[in-house]
Design an enzyme around this catalytic site. Structure first.
Site, mmCIF file in Angstrom:
data_model
loop_
_atom_site.group_PDB
_atom_site.id
_atom_site.type_symbol
_atom_site.label_atom_id
_atom_site.label_comp_id
_atom_site.label_asym_id
_atom_site.label_seq_id
_atom_site.Cartn_x
_atom_site.Cartn_y
_atom_site.Cartn_z
ATOM 1 N N GLY A 112 38.942 -12.021 -34.190
ATOM 2 C CA GLY A 112 38.800 -12.051 -35.646
ATOM 3 C C GLY A 112 38.885 -10.643 -36.209
ATOM 4 O O GLY A 112 38.302 -9.725 -35.642
ATOM 5 N N SER A 265 23.467 0.298 -15.308
ATOM 6 C CA SER A 265 22.687 -0.543 -16.216
ATOM 7 C C SER A 265 21.844 0.350 -17.131
ATOM 8 O O SER A 265 20.624 0.369 -17.031
ATOM 9 C CB SER A 265 21.810 -1.448 -15.357
ATOM 10 O OG SER A 265 21.064 -2.283 -16.150
ATOM 11 N N MET A 313 17.554 -6.071 -28.740
ATOM 12 C CA MET A 313 18.730 -6.742 -28.193
ATOM 13 C C MET A 313 18.371 -7.858 -27.221
ATOM 14 O O MET A 313 18.474 -7.705 -25.996
ATOM 15 C CB MET A 313 19.631 -5.716 -27.531
ATOM 16 C CG MET A 313 20.342 -4.831 -28.515
ATOM 17 S SD MET A 313 21.415 -3.733 -27.608
ATOM 18 C CE MET A 313 22.477 -3.106 -28.866
ATOM 19 N N LEU A 314 17.917 -8.959 -27.774
ATOM 20 C CA LEU A 314 17.543 -10.120 -26.973
ATOM 21 C C LEU A 314 18.150 -11.366 -27.604
ATOM 22 O O LEU A 314 18.324 -11.421 -28.821
ATOM 23 C CB LEU A 314 16.022 -10.261 -26.930
ATOM 24 C CG LEU A 314 15.267 -9.160 -26.183
ATOM 25 C CD1 LEU A 314 13.776 -9.246 -26.447
ATOM 26 C CD2 LEU A 314 15.554 -9.224 -24.687
ATOM 27 N N ALA A 315 18.378 -12.380 -26.761
ATOM 28 C CA ALA A 315 19.033 -13.587 -27.263
ATOM 29 C C ALA A 315 18.173 -14.314 -28.293
ATOM 30 O O ALA A 315 18.684 -14.803 -29.300
ATOM 31 C CB ALA A 315 19.357 -14.504 -26.098
ATOM 32 N N HIS A 440 -6.389 -27.224 -18.671
ATOM 33 C CA HIS A 440 -6.957 -26.656 -17.449
ATOM 34 C C HIS A 440 -6.512 -27.470 -16.240
ATOM 35 O O HIS A 440 -6.519 -28.699 -16.318
ATOM 36 C CB HIS A 440 -8.487 -26.690 -17.534
ATOM 37 C CG HIS A 440 -9.138 -26.209 -16.268
ATOM 38 N ND1 HIS A 440 -9.234 -24.875 -15.942
ATOM 39 C CD2 HIS A 440 -9.708 -26.892 -15.244
ATOM 40 C CE1 HIS A 440 -9.849 -24.754 -14.777
ATOM 41 N NE2 HIS A 440 -10.146 -25.960 -14.340
#
Ligand SMILES: Cc1cc2nc3c(=O)[nH]c(=O)nc-3n(C[C@H](O)[C@H](O)[C@H](O)COP(=O)(O)OP(=O)(O)OC[C@H]3O[C@@H](n4cnc5c(N)ncnc54)[C@H](O)[C@@H]3O)c2cc1C
Length: 454
Positions: A112, A265, A313-315, A440
C-alpha cells in the site's frame, strides 16, 4: 472505489481494526504486503510461544523424576517442533481470514502506498490500482533493528547471524549460539535453545537483562538461567562479527566468543518509510509515527496503531490501540492508558508485570510502598514447583492505597497479570481487593496474599 477506512498493514493492529471497523459499519479495506497476521502470528508471539511450549514439555519430562514421573530417553525433535509451529500459524491465520470475511472487511494483498489527498479523500495505491478513503489507519508495524556493528551485514548475508525471522526456520539446533541482546525476545530464544541443547551465551549492553523488567525480578531470572547453563556477558558491547566469532568489549577489554550461530535481537524499528507517509505530512518523532492518546496523528482522520508508534511494542498494545483508533473514528471518545497494559516474558519461569516498577516509581518521585512474598505462599505453586521460589511484588500508592505496579516471576504469571491490570485500570483500593475471592488452590491467590500483608 471509495472506502470509509483504509488500513495499511495486516498485523494485530491492522486486522483487529479492520474487524472492529467493519462491524461498526465502516466500509473497510485492509492492505497487507506479506502475510496476514503480521509479525505476531508469523514470526513473533505465536511461533515463539509454540517453540517454548515444546521446551517446557521437554523440561517437564527431564525433571519429571522430582515429581515421581520417570521417563527414559528424552529427546527433542526440533524438526517436528517447527512443523507444529507452522501448523499452529496456519490454523490461526485461517481463523483471522474467516473472522475478517464474516465482518465484511475487504482484504487486498500488495504494497500500500499513500499518494496524497484529493477532493475524493486520501488516495492509496496498490500496484496500478488506486483507492480513495475518508480515513486512514497506519499499521505497518516494525522490523528488526540491525545496529552498525562491523561485519554484521555480511554475516547476515552468509547466514551466520540470524534475526528472529530466520531463527524460527533454522532446521537443526546449533551446538552453540550467541544471542546479542538480553531483552524479551533474546531471553525467550535463549530459553528455547538452552532447553533444546545449545550452549547459549547472551551478550547484553546493559548491566541487567529484561529491559524495563523490575531489577529484583530480573536478577532472579538471571540466576535461574545461569543455573540452567546459559552464560551472560552483561555491560558488554559487541563491536565486530567475524568468520565464526563475535567480538565484544567489556570494561575496556576485548573478548571473542565462537558460536555456530548468532541471533541478533537488539530491538525493532517502526516501518515508517517507503509507503508515502511524507505525501500527507504525517509527523514523526524519534523514528516513530507520533500519536496522541486517541491514536490520532497530526493529520486529520489519519490514525496510527501498533509498533509503528514505538510506544509499547506488544501485540496486545497493538490490539488496544487499534480499538481506541476505531472507537474514536466511530465517535466514542476513548483514550489509551499504557499504565495498565501488562508485559510478559515467556521464559521458564515466566515473568509478568504491569504498571510502575520500583525503578520507574523512584524516577517519577512517586510515594509508594512495596509488599512482596515468595510465590511459595500459593499452595498450588508449591505443589507444582520443586526448587524454585518465585516472587510477587506489588507497589502501592501510599496516599490513594491503589496499586501502582505488580511484578511476578513464576509460572502462570502470564495468565494472572491481567487481573492486576484490571485493578490498576479500575483504581481498586487495597480494601476493595481484600474483598475479592480468588479460586483455591491457584497461583493467582498470591495477589491476595501479598495484599493482605498490608
Ligand atoms: C520474536 C518476537 C516475539 C514476540 N512475542 C510477543 C509476545 O509474546 N507478546 C506480545 O504481545 N508481543 C510479542 N511480540 C511483538 C509483536 O509481534 C508486535 O508488537 C506486533 O506484531 C505489532 O503488531 P503491528 O500490527 O503493529 O505490526 P506487525 O505485526 O509488524 O504487522 C505489520 C504488517 O504491516 C505490513 N506492511 C508494512 N508496510 C506495508 C505496506 N506499505 N503495505 C502493506 N502492508 C505493509 C507488514 O508486512 C506486516 O505484516 C514479539 C515480536 C517478536 C519479533
Amino acid at each position: 472505489m471509495k472506502y470509509d477506512l483504509i488500513i495499511i498493514g495486516g498485523g494485530p493492529a491492522g486486522y483487529l481494526a479492520a474487524e472492529r471497523a467493519s462491524k461498526g459499519g465502516l466500509k473497510t479495506l485492509l492492505i497487507e504486503e506479506r502475510y496476514l497476521g503480521g509479525v505476531c502470528l508469523n514470526e513473533g508471539c505465536i511461533p515463539t510461544k509454540t517453540l517454548l511450549y515444546s521446551a517446557k514439555i521437554l523440561e517437564g519430562a527431564k525433571h519429571g523424576f522430582k515429581y515421581g514421573v520417570e521417563i527414559k530417553n528424552i529427546t527433542l525433535n526440533h524438526k517436528k517442533v517447527l512443523e507444529r509451529k507452522d501448523k499452529v500459524i496456519k490454523t490461526l491465520v485461517t481463523g483471522i481470514k474467516s473472522k475478517l470475511r464474516k465482518s465484511g472487511a475487504e482484504i487486498l494483498s500488495g504494497h500500500g502506498e499513500i499518494l496524497g489527498r484529493s477532493s475524493k479523500g486520501y488516495i492509496v495505491a496498490v500496484g496500478d490500482k488506486e483507492f480513495a478513503t475518508d480515513r486512514l489507519l497506519i499499521a505497518t508495524g516494525s522490523s528488526p533493528f540491525v545496529p552498525p556493528i562491523e561485519g554484521v551485514k555480511e554475516a547476515l548475508e552468509r547466514g551466520f547471524v540470524l534475526t528472529n525471522r530466520e531463527i524460527l526456520e533454522i532446521e537443526s539446533v546449533p551446538a552453540s549460539m550467541v544471542v546479542i541482546g538480553g531483552g524479551i525476545v533474546g531471553l525467550e530464544m535463549a530459553s528455547y535453545f538452552n532447553s533444546a541443547g545449545s550452549k547459549v551465551t547472551v551478550i547484553e549492553m546493559l548491566d541487567h537483562i529484561g529491559g524495563s523488567m523490575d531489577r529484583e525480578i530480573s536478577n532472579i531470572l538471571l540466576e535461574t538461567y545461569k543455573k540452567k547453563g546459559v552464560e551472560f556477558e552483561l555491560s558488554a558491547r559487541v563491536t565486530k562479527i567475524d568468520d565464526r566469532k563475535v567480538v565484544y568489549e567489556k570494561d575496556g577489554k576485548f573478548f571473542e566468543k565462537e558460536a555456530e550461530k548468532v541471533l541478533l535481537s537488539v530491538g525493532r524499528r517502526p516501518n515508517i518509510t517507503g509507503f508515502g507517509l511524507e505525501n500527507i505530512g504525517v509527523e514523526l518523532e524519534k523514528g516513530c509515527v507520533k500519536t496522541d492518546d486517541r491514536m490520532k496523528t497530526n493529520v486529520q482522520e489519519v490514525y496510527a496503531a501498533g509498533d509503528i508508534n514505538g510506544k509499547l511494542m506488544l501485540a496486545h498494545t497493538a490490539y488496544r490501540e487499534a480499538e481506541v483508533a476505531v472507537w474514536n473514528m466511530l465517535g466514542r471518545k476513548v483514550k489509551i492508558n499504557y499504565n495498565s497494559i501488562p508485559s510478559v516474558v515467556y521464559t521458564n519461569p515466566e515473568v509478568a508485570w504491569v504498571g510502575e516498577s520500583e525503578e520507574s516509581a523512584k524516577e517519577k518521585a512517586l510515594e509508594y510502598e512495596v509488599v512482596k512474598l515468595p510465590m511459595l505462599y500459593s499452595g498450588r505453586f508449591v505443589a507444582e514447583n520443586e526448587d524454585f521460589d518465585g516472587l510477587c511484588k506489588i507497589l502501592i500508592d501510599r496516599r490513594k492505597r491503589t496499586i501502582l505496579g505488580c511484578h511476578m516471576i513464576g509460572n502462570y504469571s502470564s495468565e494472572i497479570i491481567y487481573g492486576v491490570g484490571v485493578m490498576i485500570e479500575s483504581q481498586l483500593r487495597v480494601e476493595d481487593i481484600k474483598d475479592i475471592v480468588f479460586p483455591h488452590p491457584t497461583v493467582s491467590e498470591i495477589i491476595r496474599e501479598v495484599i493482605f500483608e498490608l
